[in-house]
Design a protein around this motif. Sequence first.
Motif, mmCIF file in Angstrom:
data_model
loop_
_atom_site.group_PDB
_atom_site.id
_atom_site.type_symbol
_atom_site.label_atom_id
_atom_site.label_comp_id
_atom_site.label_asym_id
_atom_site.label_seq_id
_atom_site.Cartn_x
_atom_site.Cartn_y
_atom_site.Cartn_z
ATOM 1 N N GLN A 7 0.811 -1.222 0.000
ATOM 2 C CA GLN A 7 0.000 0.000 0.000
ATOM 3 C C GLN A 7 0.843 1.270 0.000
ATOM 4 O OE1 GLN A 7 -2.884 -0.452 3.141
ATOM 5 N NE2 GLN A 7 -3.842 -2.196 2.142
ATOM 6 N N VAL A 8 1.961 1.206 -0.737
ATOM 7 C CA VAL A 8 2.815 2.380 -0.951
ATOM 8 C C VAL A 8 3.016 2.464 -2.464
ATOM 9 C CG1 VAL A 8 5.049 3.457 -0.492
ATOM 10 C CG2 VAL A 8 3.965 2.034 1.264
ATOM 11 N N ALA A 9 2.282 3.361 -3.116
ATOM 12 C CA ALA A 9 2.241 3.405 -4.579
ATOM 13 C C ALA A 9 3.608 3.650 -5.221
ATOM 14 C CB ALA A 9 1.249 4.465 -5.040
ATOM 15 N N ASN A 10 4.504 4.377 -4.544
ATOM 16 C CA ASN A 10 5.808 4.673 -5.158
ATOM 17 C C ASN A 10 6.910 3.728 -4.688
ATOM 18 O OD1 ASN A 10 6.074 5.619 -2.567
ATOM 19 N ND2 ASN A 10 6.945 7.598 -3.125
ATOM 20 N N LEU A 11 6.541 2.587 -4.098
ATOM 21 C CA LEU A 11 7.529 1.607 -3.656
ATOM 22 C C LEU A 11 7.879 0.687 -4.820
ATOM 23 C CD1 LEU A 11 9.248 0.127 -1.550
ATOM 24 C CD2 LEU A 11 7.202 -1.184 -0.940
ATOM 25 N N TRP A 14 12.831 -4.735 -4.759
ATOM 26 C CA TRP A 14 12.926 -6.194 -4.794
ATOM 27 C C TRP A 14 12.456 -6.787 -3.483
ATOM 28 C CZ3 TRP A 14 13.859 -8.069 -9.451
ATOM 29 C CH2 TRP A 14 14.508 -7.237 -10.367
ATOM 30 N N LEU A 15 11.847 -7.961 -3.576
ATOM 31 C CA LEU A 15 11.464 -8.727 -2.406
ATOM 32 C C LEU A 15 12.294 -10.004 -2.407
ATOM 33 C CD1 LEU A 15 9.199 -8.647 -0.111
ATOM 34 C CD2 LEU A 15 8.183 -10.505 -1.421
ATOM 35 N N TYR A 16 13.203 -10.088 -1.431
ATOM 36 C CA TYR A 16 13.980 -11.314 -1.238
ATOM 37 C C TYR A 16 13.177 -12.183 -0.286
ATOM 38 C CZ TYR A 16 17.760 -8.771 -3.434
ATOM 39 O OH TYR A 16 18.527 -8.067 -4.331
ATOM 40 N N TYR A 17 13.049 -13.460 -0.565
ATOM 41 C CA TYR A 17 12.183 -14.314 0.229
ATOM 42 C C TYR A 17 12.716 -15.738 0.276
ATOM 43 C CZ TYR A 17 10.602 -15.768 -4.358
ATOM 44 O OH TYR A 17 10.576 -16.232 -5.646
ATOM 45 N N GLY A 18 12.340 -16.432 1.325
ATOM 46 C CA GLY A 18 12.725 -17.830 1.488
ATOM 47 C C GLY A 18 12.126 -18.392 2.752
ATOM 48 N N PHE A 19 12.158 -19.712 2.871
ATOM 49 C CA PHE A 19 11.562 -20.378 4.013
ATOM 50 C C PHE A 19 12.365 -20.177 5.284
ATOM 51 C CE2 PHE A 19 9.656 -23.470 0.839
ATOM 52 C CZ PHE A 19 8.380 -22.951 0.981
ATOM 53 N N TYR A 20 11.655 -20.108 6.398
ATOM 54 C CA TYR A 20 12.233 -20.177 7.734
ATOM 55 C C TYR A 20 12.150 -21.633 8.153
ATOM 56 C CZ TYR A 20 13.191 -15.692 9.916
ATOM 57 O OH TYR A 20 13.761 -14.525 10.307
ATOM 58 N N THR A 40 6.633 -3.637 -7.804
ATOM 59 C CA THR A 40 6.234 -2.540 -8.682
ATOM 60 C C THR A 40 5.024 -1.847 -8.082
ATOM 61 O OG1 THR A 40 7.007 -3.807 -10.590
ATOM 62 C CG2 THR A 40 5.576 -1.917 -11.042
ATOM 63 N N ASN A 41 5.154 -0.541 -7.846
ATOM 64 C CA ASN A 41 4.078 0.265 -7.266
ATOM 65 C C ASN A 41 3.520 -0.353 -5.981
ATOM 66 O OD1 ASN A 41 4.301 2.104 -9.418
ATOM 67 N ND2 ASN A 41 2.946 0.838 -10.665
ATOM 68 N N GLY A 42 4.414 -0.886 -5.152
ATOM 69 C CA GLY A 42 4.029 -1.422 -3.857
ATOM 70 C C GLY A 42 3.441 -2.815 -3.872
ATOM 71 N N LYS A 43 3.446 -3.479 -5.030
ATOM 72 C CA LYS A 43 2.851 -4.812 -5.126
ATOM 73 C C LYS A 43 3.847 -5.804 -5.702
ATOM 74 C CE LYS A 43 -1.753 -2.961 -5.878
ATOM 75 N NZ LYS A 43 -2.883 -2.853 -6.786
ATOM 76 N N VAL A 44 3.726 -7.068 -5.265
ATOM 77 C CA VAL A 44 4.610 -8.119 -5.759
ATOM 78 C C VAL A 44 3.924 -9.469 -5.556
ATOM 79 C CG1 VAL A 44 5.856 -8.305 -3.566
ATOM 80 C CG2 VAL A 44 6.960 -9.068 -5.658
ATOM 81 N N PHE A 45 4.181 -10.379 -6.465
ATOM 82 C CA PHE A 45 3.653 -11.737 -6.373
ATOM 83 C C PHE A 45 4.816 -12.697 -6.154
ATOM 84 C CE2 PHE A 45 2.637 -15.844 -8.306
ATOM 85 C CZ PHE A 45 1.475 -16.161 -7.613
#
Length: 188
Positions: A7-11, A14-20, A40-45
């Motif tokens: 919910q930050v339109a100008n964000l 990159w989203l780095y992700y992995g299992f704990y 992109t624009n605060g959203k990522v899949f």
Amino acid sequence: GLQFNFQVANLNGWLYYGFYNYADGRYPQPVYFNTPAKITNGKVFVSIRQLSGVYDMVDWEHHGTATLGYRIVRNDGTMLYDGLVSFSGKDSFIVEPTIIDGPFVGKLSPSSCTVSFRTTVPVKTTITLANKTITESKAITLHEITISNLQPQTNYSYTIHYGNLIYTSSFTTAPLPADTNHFVFAYV
């Protein structure tokens, strides 16, 4: 997969992700996947399916639940946030309540302690320890559960049940005040 909307339109970044893997180590950290997802624009899949097979170090394909650690990094390289999200499912995924702070064992005495942690949403939790089960009376996000009638200088394993997930750890109670075992404080 999981759709994040910060919910930050100008964000953008990159989203780095992995299992704990809570079962592997006393202080678990996420093991990041080799390719981050573009924000992109605060959203990522995030495709959970790509974390199957050899990347499934927590066996979510079998259990149907896991916790994903993630880091938000802006395009300029600034790290903004490290977070956690738990999910369940095998084909479609549901976000589950997640422990995001703790658990911390505090107010440790020879006969009691307080286990505290914070969850993403209000949830009623249960702690199981040494044939004792303590269930909270209402759903909350800041959990502080006092456990009493413990033995001094004894190691206890405990399990927290929250939503459809569990977290297991251990602690050792304090010795009696008149204990003759010596200890040293070091200050640097």
